[in-house]
Design an enzyme around this catalytic site. Structure first.
Site, short mmCIF file in Angstrom:
data_model
loop_
_atom_site.label_atom_id
_atom_site.label_comp_id
_atom_site.label_asym_id
_atom_site.label_seq_id
_atom_site.Cartn_x
_atom_site.Cartn_y
_atom_site.Cartn_z
N HIS A 67 0.80 -1.23 0.00
CA HIS A 67 0.00 0.00 0.00
C HIS A 67 0.83 1.28 0.00
O HIS A 67 0.29 2.37 -0.17
CB HIS A 67 -0.97 0.03 1.19
CG HIS A 67 -0.32 0.34 2.50
ND1 HIS A 67 0.31 -0.60 3.25
CD2 HIS A 67 -0.19 1.51 3.19
CE1 HIS A 67 0.81 -0.05 4.34
NE2 HIS A 67 0.53 1.23 4.33
C1 UD1 Z 1 -1.97 5.34 6.40
C2 UD1 Z 1 -0.68 5.77 7.08
C3 UD1 Z 1 0.34 4.66 7.01
C4 UD1 Z 1 -0.22 3.35 7.54
C5 UD1 Z 1 -1.52 3.03 6.81
C6 UD1 Z 1 -2.14 1.76 7.35
C7 UD1 Z 1 -0.19 8.21 6.91
C8 UD1 Z 1 0.68 9.21 6.26
N1 UD1 Z 1 -0.08 6.95 6.44
O1 UD1 Z 1 -1.66 5.15 5.02
O2 UD1 Z 1 1.47 5.00 7.77
O3 UD1 Z 1 0.72 2.31 7.30
O4 UD1 Z 1 -2.42 4.12 6.99
O5 UD1 Z 1 -3.16 1.28 6.52
O6 UD1 Z 1 -0.91 8.53 7.82
N2 UD1 Z 1 -8.82 4.96 1.61
C9 UD1 Z 1 -10.09 4.45 1.47
N3 UD1 Z 1 -10.77 4.08 2.60
C10 UD1 Z 1 -10.23 4.19 3.84
C11 UD1 Z 1 -8.94 4.74 3.97
C12 UD1 Z 1 -8.25 5.11 2.85
O7 UD1 Z 1 -10.62 4.29 0.40
O8 UD1 Z 1 -10.92 3.83 4.83
C13 UD1 Z 1 -8.06 5.33 0.39
C14 UD1 Z 1 -8.24 6.74 -0.04
O9 UD1 Z 1 -8.27 6.78 -1.41
C15 UD1 Z 1 -6.99 7.43 0.45
C16 UD1 Z 1 -5.96 6.32 0.37
O10 UD1 Z 1 -6.68 5.12 0.63
O11 UD1 Z 1 -6.66 8.54 -0.29
C17 UD1 Z 1 -4.85 6.46 1.35
O12 UD1 Z 1 -5.34 6.59 2.68
P1 UD1 Z 1 -4.52 7.42 3.78
O13 UD1 Z 1 -5.19 7.33 5.08
O14 UD1 Z 1 -4.21 8.78 3.26
O15 UD1 Z 1 -3.13 6.68 3.84
P2 UD1 Z 1 -2.81 5.14 3.93
O16 UD1 Z 1 -2.15 4.75 2.65
O17 UD1 Z 1 -3.96 4.33 4.38
#
Ligand code: UD1
Length: 354
Positions: A202
Site C-alpha cells: 500500500h
Molecule cells: C496510512 C498511514 C500509514 C499506515 C496506513 C495503514 C499516513 C501518512 N499513512 O496510510 O502510515 O501504514 O495508513 O493502513 O498517515 N482509503 C479508502 N478508505 C479508507 C482509507 C483510505 O478508500 O478507509 C483510500 C483513499 O483513497 C486514500 C488512500 O486510501 O486517499 C490512502 O489513505 P490514507 O489514510 O491517506 O493513507 P494510507 O495509505 O492508508
C-alpha cells in the site's frame, strides 16, 4: 486521571485494543477517532472484533492530501481537547493522525505521550518518518517498543523522557493467537495450510509509479504458490487507474481481512510479502518468513534475526527471495513479553497522575 487516546488509521486500532483494556479500572479513558480510515473493513471491524469501546468523538475527516487531511484533524482535535480537558493525550505510531494530535495538544499545553516512540527508517521520502520524528520531539513522554528505539531517542537527546515498555502489538497478537487456538477458523479462498503466501502492498513508493507496481505484481504472479493479495483501497484504486490486473497468475485478490482472520491467514501461510510495518513484525512473532518491498525497515530486529529480507531496487530478485529456504529458528523476544499495555498505563500514571 483522564487519558485521551487519538487514533485514525488501521494499525492504530490494533494498538488501541490492549491499551483500552489495560486502562479499565485504572484511569478514565476517552477515545477520539479522526476518521482517517473510514471504510468498514479498514475501521469498524477492528473495534468490533477487538472489543474496543466506541469512540467518544469521531471527526470524520476522511481522505485528502497530506496538508488538507492533517490540517482538518488539527482544527477538529483542538476543539475536542478543549471540551474534554484530558490530563494527557496519548498518540500512536506514525500516521497523519498522530502528528495532528501531538501538535494540537502541545499548542494548548496538554501533555502528550507517544506510543511506539523512537522508531526510525531514516528515509525522508516517507511521510511516516517526518510524523514520528516531529511527534517524538513534541512529546513529554516517549514510550518505546524496543531497545533500538530507546537508542535512537537517546541519540536525539530525548533519553530523559523515554521509557521502554515493549510492543503493544505483541500483546494483542498473542491474545488473538491464543483465542484462535481454541476456535478453528477456516482459511480464506479455500487455501491450504503452508500452501500460499499472504501479501499486502500500500505504500505510495510501491503503488504510485505504474511501472514499479506492474513489476511487483508481475513478479508475485510467477510464485509457485497462490498469493493471497489483501488489497488496501489505495492499491485497488491505483491498479485500476494504471490498468494493472491484480488477479493474474498466482494472485488471489481479496478485500482486507479483519484482525483475527489476518492473524489466522498469516499463521498458516508459507510466507508474507509486504510493505507494511506491522505485518513484518506479526510475521516474525508467528515465525513466518517475511519479504519486505522497501529499502529499509524500522523493525531491524526481524532482519538481523534472519526472518525478514528487504528487496527494493532489483525486483527481478523478488520471487527468488520469497521462495528462499526457511531461516534458522530463534527464541529471541525483541518485542517484549505481551504485557506492554500494562507497562504503558503504569508509565502514564506515574508521569502524569495527580
Ligand atoms: C496510512 C498511514 C500509514 C499506515 C496506513 C495503514 C499516513 C501518512 N499513512 O496510510 O502510515 O501504514 O495508513 O493502513 O498517515 N482509503 C479508502 N478508505 C479508507 C482509507 C483510505 O478508500 O478507509 C483510500 C483513499 O483513497 C486514500 C488512500 O486510501 O486517499 C490512502 O489513505 P490514507 O489514510 O491517506 O493513507 P494510507 O495509505 O492508508
Amino acid at each position: 486521571m483522564r487519558i485521551l487516546s487519538v487514533v485514525g488509521a488501521r494499525p492504530q486500532f490494533v494498538k488501541l485494543a490492549p491499551i483500552a483494556k489495560a486502562m479499565e479500572g485504572r484511569a478514565e479513558h476517552l477515545i477520539v477517532h479522526t476518521g482517517q480510515h473510514y471504510d468498514e473493513l479498514m475501521s469498524d471491524v477492528f473495534f468490533q472484533d477487538l472489543g474496543i469501546p466506541a469512540p467518544d468523538f469521531n471527526l470524520g475527516v476522511g481522505s485528502g492530501r497530506h496538508g488538507e487531511q492533517t490540517g482538518a484533524m488539527l482544527a477538529g482535535l483542538e476543539k475536542v481537547f478543549e471540551t474534554a480537558r484530558p490530563d494527557v493525550v496519548l498518540v500512536y505510531g506514525d500516521t497523519n493522525s498522530t502528528l495532528a494530535a501531538a501538535i494540537a495538544a502541545v499548542k494548548i499545553h496538554i501533555p502528550v505521550a507517544h506510543l511506539e516512540a523512537g522508531l526510525r527508517s531514516f528515509n525522508r521520502r516517507m511521510p511516516e518518518e517526518h510524523n514520528r520524528v516531529l511527534t517524538d520531539h513534541a512529546s513529554d513522554l516517549l514510550l518505546s517498543p524496543t531497545q533500538v528505539g530507546m537508542d535512537h531517542l537517546a541519540n536525539e537527546g530525548l533519553a530523559g523522557r523515554s521509557v521502554m515498555v515493549g510492543d503493544v502489538m505483541t500483546d494483542v497478537l498473542y491474545r488473538v493467537r491464543d483465542e484462535l487456538a481454541s476456535n478453528d477458523q477456516p482459511l480464506p479462498a479455500g487455501l491450504k495450510t503452508d500452501g500460499y503466501y499472504v501479501c499486502t502492498i500500500h505504500r505510495p513508493d510501491n503503488t504510485d509509479d505504474p511501472l514499479r507496481l506492474k513489476a511487483i505484481v508481475d513478479s508475485l504472479a510467477t510464485l509457485g504458490r497462490p498469493v493471497l493479495l489483501l488489497a488496501h483501497p489505495r492499491l485497488k484504486a491505483l491498479a485500476t487507474s494504471h490498468g494493472i490486473d491484480l488477479t493474474t497468475g498466482s494472485l488471489v485478490l481479496s478485500d482486507p481481512l479483519a484482525y483475527p482472520q489476518l492473524v489466522n491467514a498469516v499463521a498458516n501461510s508459507a510466507g508474507v510479502v509486504t510493505d507494511s510495518g506491522g505485518l513484518q513484525k506479526e510475521a516474525f512473532l508467528m515465525r513466518v518468513p517475511c519479504t519486505t518491498i522497501r529499502p529499509e525497515t524500522e523493525w531491524v530486529e526481524t532482519v538481523e534475526l534472519g526472518w525478514n529480507v528487504l528487496v527494493n531496487d532489483d525486483l527481478s530478485q523478488l520471487a527468488g527471495i520469497v521462495e528462499r529456504p526457511a531461516p534458522a529458528p530463534t527464541d529471541a523476544t525483541p518485542y517484549g513479553d505481551g504485557h506492554a499495555a500494562q507497562r504503558t498505563v503504569d508509565a502514564l500514571l506515574e508521569t502524569f497522575g495527580k
